[in-house]
Structure formats: structure tokens, C-alpha cells
Design a protein around this motif. Structure first.
Motif, PDB file in Angstrom:
ATOM      1  N   TRP A 649       1.800  -0.509  -6.642  1.00  0.00           N
ATOM      2  CA  TRP A 649       1.214   0.289  -7.733  1.00  0.00           C
ATOM      3  C   TRP A 649       1.554  -0.299  -9.117  1.00  0.00           C
ATOM      4  O   TRP A 649       1.268   0.280 -10.142  1.00  0.00           O
ATOM      5  N   PHE A 685       1.800   8.058 -11.355  1.00  0.00           N
ATOM      6  CA  PHE A 685       1.139   8.945 -10.400  1.00  0.00           C
ATOM      7  C   PHE A 685       0.459  10.095 -11.130  1.00  0.00           C
ATOM      8  O   PHE A 685       1.060  10.653 -12.054  1.00  0.00           O
ATOM      9  N   PRO A 686      -0.694  10.490 -10.795  1.00  0.00           N
ATOM     10  CA  PRO A 686      -1.542  10.029  -9.688  1.00  0.00           C
ATOM     11  C   PRO A 686      -2.634   9.051 -10.132  1.00  0.00           C
ATOM     12  O   PRO A 686      -3.711   9.035  -9.516  1.00  0.00           O
ATOM     13  N   ALA A 689      -4.065   6.713  -7.408  1.00  0.00           N
ATOM     14  CA  ALA A 689      -4.745   7.462  -6.349  1.00  0.00           C
ATOM     15  C   ALA A 689      -6.099   7.984  -6.851  1.00  0.00           C
ATOM     16  O   ALA A 689      -7.134   7.861  -6.174  1.00  0.00           O
ATOM     17  N   ASN A 723      -1.970   2.423   0.851  1.00  0.00           N
ATOM     18  CA  ASN A 723      -1.670   3.803   0.484  1.00  0.00           C
ATOM     19  C   ASN A 723      -2.876   4.410  -0.227  1.00  0.00           C
ATOM     20  O   ASN A 723      -3.327   5.513   0.109  1.00  0.00           O
ATOM     21  N   CYS A 752       7.543   9.028   1.656  1.00  0.00           N
ATOM     22  CA  CYS A 752       8.597   8.826   0.659  1.00  0.00           C
ATOM     23  C   CYS A 752       9.998   8.934   1.250  1.00  0.00           C
ATOM     24  O   CYS A 752      10.936   9.228   0.538  1.00  0.00           O
ATOM     25  N   TRP A 777       8.591   2.634  -6.351  1.00  0.00           N
ATOM     26  CA  TRP A 777       8.486   4.099  -6.319  1.00  0.00           C
ATOM     27  C   TRP A 777       8.926   4.692  -7.653  1.00  0.00           C
ATOM     28  O   TRP A 777       8.276   5.584  -8.199  1.00  0.00           O
ATOM     29  N   TYR A 780       6.332   4.288 -10.316  1.00  0.00           N
ATOM     30  CA  TYR A 780       5.050   4.974 -10.107  1.00  0.00           C
ATOM     31  C   TYR A 780       5.183   6.495 -10.081  1.00  0.00           C
ATOM     32  O   TYR A 780       4.335   7.204 -10.629  1.00  0.00           O
ATOM     33  N   CYS A 781       6.241   6.980  -9.472  1.00  0.00           N
ATOM     34  CA  CYS A 781       6.187   8.396  -9.092  1.00  0.00           C
ATOM     35  C   CYS A 781       7.552   9.086  -9.226  1.00  0.00           C
ATOM     36  O   CYS A 781       8.541   8.611  -8.664  1.00  0.00           O
ATOM     37  N   ARG A 786       6.831  13.193  -5.161  1.00  0.00           N
ATOM     38  CA  ARG A 786       6.690  12.226  -4.055  1.00  0.00           C
ATOM     39  C   ARG A 786       6.180  12.810  -2.746  1.00  0.00           C
ATOM     40  O   ARG A 786       5.706  12.083  -1.890  1.00  0.00           O
ATOM     41  N   ARG A 790      -1.090  12.774  -2.154  1.00  0.00           N
ATOM     42  CA  ARG A 790      -1.794  11.696  -2.862  1.00  0.00           C
ATOM     43  C   ARG A 790      -0.908  10.457  -3.047  1.00  0.00           C
ATOM     44  O   ARG A 790      -1.371   9.428  -3.506  1.00  0.00           O
ATOM     45  N   VAL A 791       0.387  10.589  -2.678  1.00  0.00           N
ATOM     46  CA  VAL A 791       1.219   9.387  -2.647  1.00  0.00           C
ATOM     47  C   VAL A 791       1.922   9.241  -1.299  1.00  0.00           C
ATOM     48  O   VAL A 791       2.265   8.135  -0.883  1.00  0.00           O
TER      49      VAL A 791
END
Ligand code: NA7
Length: 887
Positions: A649, A685-686, A689, A723, A752, A777, A780-781, A786, A790-791
Motif C-alpha cells: 500500500w 486506509f481506506p 481499498a 488485498n 491483521c 501496516w 497504511y492503517c 485493522r 476493507r483491509v
């Protein structure tokens, strides 16, 4: 009393009544046996060498047919263990003749006073492992028996001539000769009508010379072979200068090379070169007169890819047609049934031109097979040929014949080697066999041997064996035996290597196909000399991995295991990456990591050509996004695959998986639209996605403009892109479309949690590390988000998703979450297929044309996409199916 002293006393009094006691017995006085004897002595072992022939020379003692020469340049086909020996001998020709090579081996035997420990004219009649004495007991047809701790076969790969398998040989009233057992005082052929059966290296070397002498020569050819002009003469000045300029570096490069000859590794692939550039390279190689050069220096894909190979094969075919005047003869001489190099190509002097002589005729046995040999000659099913002499150049029971045919060998618990090998040779490293303690083979099946410069391989084997048994002795061990696990692992690795090259596509003596009833399989190690050497060293470095060591004065030791579990090319890639000593990617910062990846990608082979590659802009969740479109060369409209690149990501873009997109485009015959979705940390995020979903929607709505067929889309992605693909399918189901016919998820992130076994087992050593995944991770999020499907799509609803193909790789931290997602979808009623790729790592399938062993997997993936779209599988010949990893 040391065994050496016992031995020297025993050998003095050797007679047929007594048993000669030695540390080591060696069979065969060729290149391997002579060096072995020298090394064994230097290491303080007593040794005897048993040789059936009347003198040293091995294959060069027996193969005295006209024109017999080596086909590796002789400066390379020489010992390199002693710099003084190297300068004491000068080769007169680029490819020395058999008499000169034989003189060289005699010179070596004299220089190191080897003959005093060689029993000539002595054939071994049996060898049995004596468990109580922990020794090999050897019977011979001449003189004393031998009792030894170590039994070493230096019998060569091509020393057991193959019977002619043609009825009536005994009826023939003329003279019969075998190239592999040619009379020492020569054969007079002048004025005679001669038949030669067989057009392998021996036939091809002998035919031009026989044609010059005989009144009439008729050649009986079953399979035409590729032959290249040797352009023999003095050793080429440039090679000689390279050797003499820095002998040590030259030899070191040979030892690390793939074929045992110091040519650099080629990285340019055929489709990067224009027709003119390819022709120029080919003409240079043709003029060089060097097999290893033409096999390795044209373009990198010639030995591993049928398309890259066909280009060179066609150019050689053109040469044959240019030389041979009679079109029918030219056609018969032109090989069509195997890739160039998959069967041993030959070096020749005037071979093809010989067929322009009035006294030479070719009989194509594919059109008129031999029925029988008669009293006066050879009868095919169409004609009879009266001849005075028949020369069989029909080859050898290669590799195993040299060991099995020599004599019965019985190991632990009375097991016969011929039984153990009934279904094909089983070895560990090509050097040892489980159940046969202290038995060693030099250039045995499972070692690079005949696919390499034998001189280099022989020295490496001999050094490894002698160093090992010396180390054993010093540590108080008396036996060393391969374990079943190690041997089975080697068989798997051999099979993996065999899927790398094209050797598997030809029926040859490499595969046992030349001997009726022999078990089939690629026998030599196809992974290359340098990699093989590093594996042998790794076995030692890992405490004699895969060997059981025993002895009266030491506790038994056994580090059991398989030395190579990675695919051979994955091992090379990871070795190369490790050698670069790169800082962890996560320490580079997002921009630094992006720059690094861009730079890194510049070094990989270009993707293969497709019909068209174009750039465009589509509408993402919050604005325009770039995309790259790959269109097949076939007429459209085509089905569309929406593709999401890898990069956690954070990294990559719409063109970072360019070679993979091209590969899938070619294999599926579909349009690939690779989406440049937004990246973290700038867009967390998101964003990715939602972009994935929005882009898929946009592409569905604009399918016709893009040249696509109306109907459902397909989605695919690798890693974080996998993903996004998985999430897109869930969102499309929940948000009312677009319709998706299938999803291809390659090593996807699906969850996650980081405590599945694959995250632990593969945390550090396989490029994608646990640390790097944590960093992705984090960028991104946030932890709080998590568990959002959507992840972490594994946490979402899975029923009603499109059919899926999920690829996971054994040595990938993401392996188990990919498998978990596939299993969970299947449990929810989604049609799911899995490819659990053994020996692969996270990047295996996107490193197109680097990880060649990934081809089979990519074919399976492309077939799955075609199936999802309701199309038949791709029509290209497919390599063997990838096997699933053991759980
Ligand atoms: P090869 O390369 O095995 O060649 C043997 C040749 O004999 C080959 O052309 C065979 O045709 C042919 N052959 C074998 N049996 C028959 C029968 N029964 N009828 C007709 N033709 C037959 O052996 P070489 O001695 O030339 O070379 C061995 C290696 O030595 C060489 O590769 C170098 O590494 C050095 P086929 O191809 O099987 O149809």
C-alpha cells in the motif's frame, strides 16, 4: 597401526591369495581417478586404483576413433589444481585430439608418480559393504582382493558402451567396430565400403575423416543432431591471454560459472534485441566455434524458454540448408524434434559439407528403419546396403551404466545398488547414496557432470570427497552415509532444476531415453556448476547436513535435513540480494523505499512484447488515477482483468509489475488494466481499498471504450494488490456491482494478525520480512481500523464472492493468511482453487523471466482467469504442474 602402514605392507605382498588393505580404493584411471589418487595420497590415505585398461586415460584410452577430440576448449579441459603442472604443459590445439589428451594424462601420471598404485588390467567383479568391519570388500578378476574403508567410483559418465540393439550383428561377415572401443593400432578403411550407424558426437567427429579414406560411406541416421563448426586451430589468443594474464582469477571464474567455463552470465533476453542484433550475436558465436559460448552467450532465455531457443535453432537450421547442397539430404540432417542444447550438441569439422561428397550417402532411418544386419551389410525396410565395415557410433549407457554395469555393488543390509536404482538413480549431491556408507561417485548422476566442463567438476568432487573423509578421520569417525531425507530432498531439488532448463524436452542419454527399458528422468544436475559448488559447501557449513557419521571413537552425529528447499532460481535471487547487504527497506523512509524499488526494477528483464501498451487516466474514489493498459496482439474485443500491483500500500505504481502484466496479458489473451491507486502514508486506509473499488467500477463502465468485451470483469492482484482485489470483490458484491467473474489473489494480505506460523518461520530471510510488513501496516492503517474487512477481508462476509484462485508461497510471511482466506471462502461456498507453491518466495511469480520455475504457476493462474471467463486454457505446451508445498 595406521591403516596406511598396514596398506603399504599389504600391497607389497599383494597376491591373489591375500587381501590388499587400503584406506581407499578407486575405480578408473581417467581424469577423476588420477586426481583422486594424488589427493588421497597427499591427505595421508593409502590408496589403490583399479583399472580395467592397460594404461591411464579412462575415456581417452578407449575412444580412439578417427577424429576423437574434446569439445570443451582444451585450456579449460585441463587440471587446475597445481599451477606448476599448468605451466609445464602446453596444448597444441584449441580442441586437442585424443592422442594428445592421452599423452597429457600419461604426463600427469608420471609427474605425480601415480602408476605405482594403479593395478592395470584389473576389473572389479564385486563390491560389498562389510557392516561388521565397516569396510568395503572388493573382488577383482586379476590379483588380490581389496579391503578398504572408502570406495570411490571414478568410472566416468560415458564408459559403458550401449549394445547396438539391432538383430543380426553376429551374421555380418565383414569388420565391426565400436567408436567407444576402437582398436589401438587403427583400422584401415581405404578402398572399403563403410557404414556408420549413429550421428551423436562420436559419429559426427568420425564421419568426415572416414569419408576421406573409405571408397564409399553410408551414414545411417536415426535422429539428426545440431552440430557447429569447431574452427579448430591453435588455442585462441584471447582465451590464452585471459588465462595467462590471471590464471587464478580465470580458474576461479570457471568454478563459479554455470558450465565450468569462464564466460560471463548473460542477462539480455531475446526480445530485447532486434533481428539484426540477434543475427550478429549468432554469427559471432558460429564463428567462435565454441559450444559453451553459443549455449550461454547469445541471449539469456535460449536455454530456458522454447521461444528464445527456437530463434537460435532456426538460425542453425538455416546454416545447415546453406551448406548441404542436396535439399532432401539437408532436410534429413536438420534437427526438428528437440530444442537446441537439450540434447548434447556437437562440434564438427566439415560434418555437413561431407554430405556433398560423391562417395557419401545418408540413410534416414526415420523413413526406412533398419530391419536387420545381414551377412553382407545392412537391410532397411526398403533397401539393402552391402558394406565391408560397420562402425557403431551408437553411444553409451550413460551415467548409471558406468557405475551399475561395472559390477554388482552391495551396501548395508545386502541392498544392491541396481535394485535401489531400478526406477532411476537416487543420490545425495550426486556423490553418495543412502544405504551405501563410504561409497562415493565422482561426477555421478545428480551432479553437474556431463552438463559441465568435466575437468572443473571432477576437481570439485574430488576435493570435496577427500576433504570430507580427511575431516571425518580427524574427528574420529569411520563412516559417512547420506540419510533418506537428504536424498529425497535432493531428488526434489533435481526435479525443480530440471523444470528450469529445456533438457527435459528431449529424448537423450541425459534422460536415459537412448537405452530401451531404462528409467527416464534428467540425470545430470541442471542447476549449474557454481550453484552446485555452493550447495556442497553449505552441506559442510551446516554440520554435514544430511549425513550420518559414525565411528568407534566418536558419538554418532546426524544433522538431518534437506539442503535446498527453495526453488533453484529463488535460491540464486535470494543469494544475490543477501550479497548486496541492503539496509532494511523500512529504514529508507517511504520516498527512499520508492526510489530504491524504482532503481531495483530497472535491473530486471523487460517484459515481453504484447500487442499494445498504453497509459490513461480513470476516476478513483476521490479523483483521477493513472492506469496502464496491456492489450493482446490478437484482434479484440478482449475480456478485461483489473490488476492491482504489490508494494504494501506504500510502494510501486501502475507499471511496477509491468513484466507480470505483460505475461498474464499474453497468456490469457485478455486486456490487463493496471491501476495506479493512491498510496500511504500520504493516503491512509481506506484510500487504496476505495480506489480499487472505484477503479473497477469505472473500468466496467468504460469497458467498450477500452476495447473490452461486454460482460463481467476479472480482478487480480499481488501482495497488497491481492488485498485490494479481494476487498474489491467484497465491495462489488455489497454495493451492487460491477459484476466480477473471478478473482486471482497472489500472495494476498488478508488479515491483521501476525502470529501464524508463516509469519514466524519466514520472518527474516526471504526479502519480504515481518519487519517490513509491520512498517507497511503502520503506514497504511491505524490499529483501530485493522479489523475492518476493507483491509482484513478474512474478517468480512465471504459467501457470494466470485470464484477465486489463490496463490501462496511456501517461504512467505503471508502464506498462512492466504491459505486461511482460500479455506474460509471455500467453507462459505465460493469455488476456490489454491496453488501452494513449494520452494517459492513472495516475489516468485512477479519476477517474470528471473524466477523461471514460476512459469508453471503463472500458466495455472492464466488458465484460471480464462476458466473464470469461460474460455479454454492457453494452448502453449505447459511445463509440469507445480506441486503443492508439504504442510
Ligand atoms: P550419442 O550421443 O548417444 O549418439 C549415439 C548415436 O547413435 C545417436 O545418433 C543415436 O540416435 C544413434 N543410435 C543409437 N542406437 C541406435 C540404433 N539402435 N539404431 C540407430 N541409431 C542408433 O553417443 P556418442 O558416442 O556419439 O556421444 C556420447 C558423448 O560423448 C557425447 O555427447 C559427448 O559428450 C562425448 P538417437 O539420437 O538415439 O536417435
Amino acid at each position: 597401526m595406521p591403516e596406511a602402514m598396514v596398506a603399504s605392507r599389504a600391497s607389497e605382498s599383494a597376491s591373489s591369495a591375500s587381501t590388499q588393505q587400503v584406506d581407499a580404493a578407486v575405480v578408473g584411471a581417467g581424469f577423476a581417478g588420477l586426481y583422486l589418487l594424488h589427493r588421497l595420497r597427499k591427505a595421508g590415505f593409502s590408496a589403490v586404483l583399479l583399472e580395467e585398461a592397460g594404461d591411464v586415460g579412462g575415456t581417452w584410452y578407449w575412444n580412439r576413433y578417427p577424429g576423437a577430440r574434446c569439445d570443451i576448449q582444451t585450456i579449460d579441459y585441463s587440471y587446475s589444481f597445481d599451477p606448476e603442472l599448468e605451466t609445464a604443459w602446453k596444448w597444441s590445439e584449441k580442441y586437442a585430439t585424443q592422442p594428445e589428451i592421452l599423452r597429457y594424462l600419461g604426463f600427469v601420471a608420471d609427474r605425480y608418480d601415480l602408476r605405482r598404485d594403479i593395478r592395470f588390467g584389473t576389473k572389479v567383479t564385486s563390491a560389498n559393504w562389510d557392516q561388521a568391519a565397516q569396510r568395503w570388500q572388493i573382488a577383482t578378476d586379476n590379483g588380490a582382493k581389496v579391503s578398504c574403508r572408502y570406495y570411490i567410483m571414478a568410472t566416468g559418465c560415458l564408459s559403458a558402451p550401449k549394445p547396438p540393439e539391432i538383430d543380426g550383428v553376429k551374421e555380418f561377415r565383414g569388420e565391426v567396430y565400436f567408436t567407444g572401443r576402437w582398436p589401438h593400432d587403427g583400422v584401415k578403411l581405404a578402398g572399403k565400403r563403410v557404414a556408420v550407424i549413429g550421428t551423436g558426437s562420436s559419429g559426427i567427429q568420425a564421419i568426415p575423416l572416414i569419408a576421406q579414406e573409405a571408397a564409399q560411406l553410408t551414414v545411417f541416421q536415426r535422429t539428426p543432431n545440431f552440430a557447429l563448426p569447431a574452427h579448430n586451430g591453435p588455442p585462441p589468443a584471447d582465451r590464452l591471454a585471459a588465462l595467462e594474464g590471471d590464471r587464478a582469477a580465470y580458474r576461479a571464474q570457471a568454478r563459479q560459472s554455470l558450465a565450468g567455463v569462464p564466460w560471463p552470465q548473460n542477462t539480455v533476453v531475446s526480445w530485447q534485441l532486434s533481428d539484426a542484433e540477434r543475427r550478429e550475436r549468432f554469427e559471432t558465436a558460429w564463428a567462435a566455434g565454441d559450444l559453451v559460448y553459443i549455449l550461454t552467450q547469445l541471449w539469456a532465455d535460449q536455454g530456458v524458454d522454447v521461444d528464445g531457443n527456437k530463434i537460435v535453432a532456426d538460425l542453425i537450421r538455416e546454416k545447415i540448408r546453406g551448406i548441404v547442397k542436396d535439399p532432401e539430404t539437408a532436410a534429413a540432417l536438420t534437427p526438428h524434434d528437440h530444442p537446441f542444447g537439450a540434447k548434447r550438441p556437437c562440434l564438427d569439422t566439415n560434418y555437413y559439407a561431407t554430405y556433398n561428397r560423391p562417395n557419401v550417402a545418408l540413410v534416414n532411418l526415420r523413413k526406412e528403419p533398419i530391419k536387420a544386419i545381414t551377412a553382407t551389410g545392412i537391410a532397411t525396410d526398403k533397401r539393402s546396403f552391402d558394406v565391408d565395415v560397420i562402425v557403431f557410433a551408437t553411444g553409451f549407457d550413460a551415467m548409471t551404466g558406468a557405475i551399475l554395469a561395472v559390477h554388482p555393488i552391495t551396501g548395508r543390509d545386502g541392498k544392491a545398488l541396481s535394485d535401489v536404482w531400478a526406477q532411476g538413480p537416487q543420490t545425495y549431491l550426486g556423490l553418495t547414496v543412502a544405504g551405501f556408507p563410504n561409497l562415493f561417485m565422482i561426477t555421478g548422476p545428480g551432479s553437474p557432470s556431463v552438463l559441465s566442463n568435466m575437468a572443473v567438476s571432477i576437481e570439485q568432487h574430488v576435493d570435496w570427497v577427500v576433504d570430507r573423509i580427511a575431516a571425518l578421520r580427524d574427528a574420529g569417525f569411520t563412516t559417512m552415509e547420506a540419510t533418506d531425507t537428504a536424498q529425497a530432498g535432493w531428488a526434489k531439488h533435481m526435479a525443480d532444476c530440471a523444470s528450469l532448463t529445456l533438457h527435459r524436452l528431449a529424448n537423450t542419454w541425459y534422460t536415459g531415453a537412448n537405452v530401451p527399458g531404462k528409467a527416464q528422468g534428467v540425470m545430470p544436475y541442471t542447476g549449474g556448476v557454481g550453484p552446485y559448488r555452493s550447495i556442497c559447501d553449505e552441506v559442510v557449513g551446516r554440520g554435514m547436513l544430511g549425513f550420518r557419521l559414525t565411528g568407534p571413537d566418536a558419538a554418532e552425529q546426524c544433522n538431518d535435513g534437506e539442503v535446498v528447499r527453495l526453488q533453484p532460481d529463488v535460491r540464486l535471487v535470494l543469494g544475490l540480494l543477501a550479497s548486496l547487504n541492503l539496509p532494511p527497506i523500512e529504514s529508507m523512509g517511504a520516498q527512499g523505499a520508492r526510489d530504491f524499488v524504482n532503481e531495483f526494477n530497472k535491473g530486471r528483464p523487460f517484459g515481453r512484447p504484447v500487442g499494445e501498451v498504453g497509459d490513461g487516466v480513470l476516476l478513483g474514489a476521490e479523483g483521477p488515477l493513472p492506469y496502464k493498459l496491456y492489450r493482446p496482439a490478437t484482434p479484440g474485443p478482449h475480456r478485461i482483468v483489473v490488476y492491482f500491483h504489490g508494494g504494501g500500500w506504500v510502494l510501486g505504481d501502475q507499471q511496477s509489475d509491468d513484466p507480470f502484466c505483460r505475461d498474464i496479458c499474453r497468456r490469457t489473451d485478455m486486456i490487463i488494466v493496471s491501476v495506479g491507486y493512491r498510496h500511504a502514508p500520504e493516503h491512509r486506509f481506506p484510500a487504496a481499498a476505495e480506489d480499487g473499488y472505484a477503479a473497477t467500477r469505472w473500468i466496467a463502465e468504460h469497458a467498450a471504450e477500452l476495447g473490452g468485451k461486454p460482460g463481467p470483469l476479472l480482478v487480480a492482484g499481488w501482495s497488497a494488490g491481492g488485498n485490494i482485489a479481494a476487498v474489491t470483490c467484497q465491495l462489488a458484491r455489497d454495493r451492487g456491482g460491477p459484476e466480477i467473474a473471478g478473482q486471482l489473489l497472489i500472495c494476498p494480505v488478508t488479515d491483521c494478525t501476525f502470529d501464524r506460523p508463516s509469519y514466524i518461520d519466514n520472518a527474516a530471510n526471504y526479502f519480504l520480512t515481518r519487519g517490513l510488513m509491520f512498517w507497511f501496516w503502520d503506514l497504511y492503517c491505524s490499529p483501530a481500523d485493522r479489523t475492518d474487512p476493507r483491509v482484513s477481508p478474512l474478517r468480512g462476509k465471504l459467501a457470494g464472492l466470485p470464484a477465486a484462485f489463490v496463490t501462496t508461497c511456501e517461504f512467505d510471511p503471508l502464506r498462512d493468511e492466504g491459505i486461511a482466506y482460500a479455506e474460509a471462502m471455500a467453507a462459505a461456498g465460493v469455488p476456490v482453487e489454491q496453488l501452494k507453491a513449494r520452494g517459492h518466495f513472495h516475489s516468485s511469480f512477479t519476477m517474470v523471466d528471473v524466477v523461471i520455475t514460476g512459469v508453471a504457476g503463472r500458466i495455472q493462474m492464466a488458465d484460471a482467469l480464462r476458466r473464470f471467463a469461460g474460455l479454454p486454457p492457453e494452448v502453449k505446451p505447459a511445463p509440469p504442474k507445480l506441486e503443492a508445498a508439504a504442510s
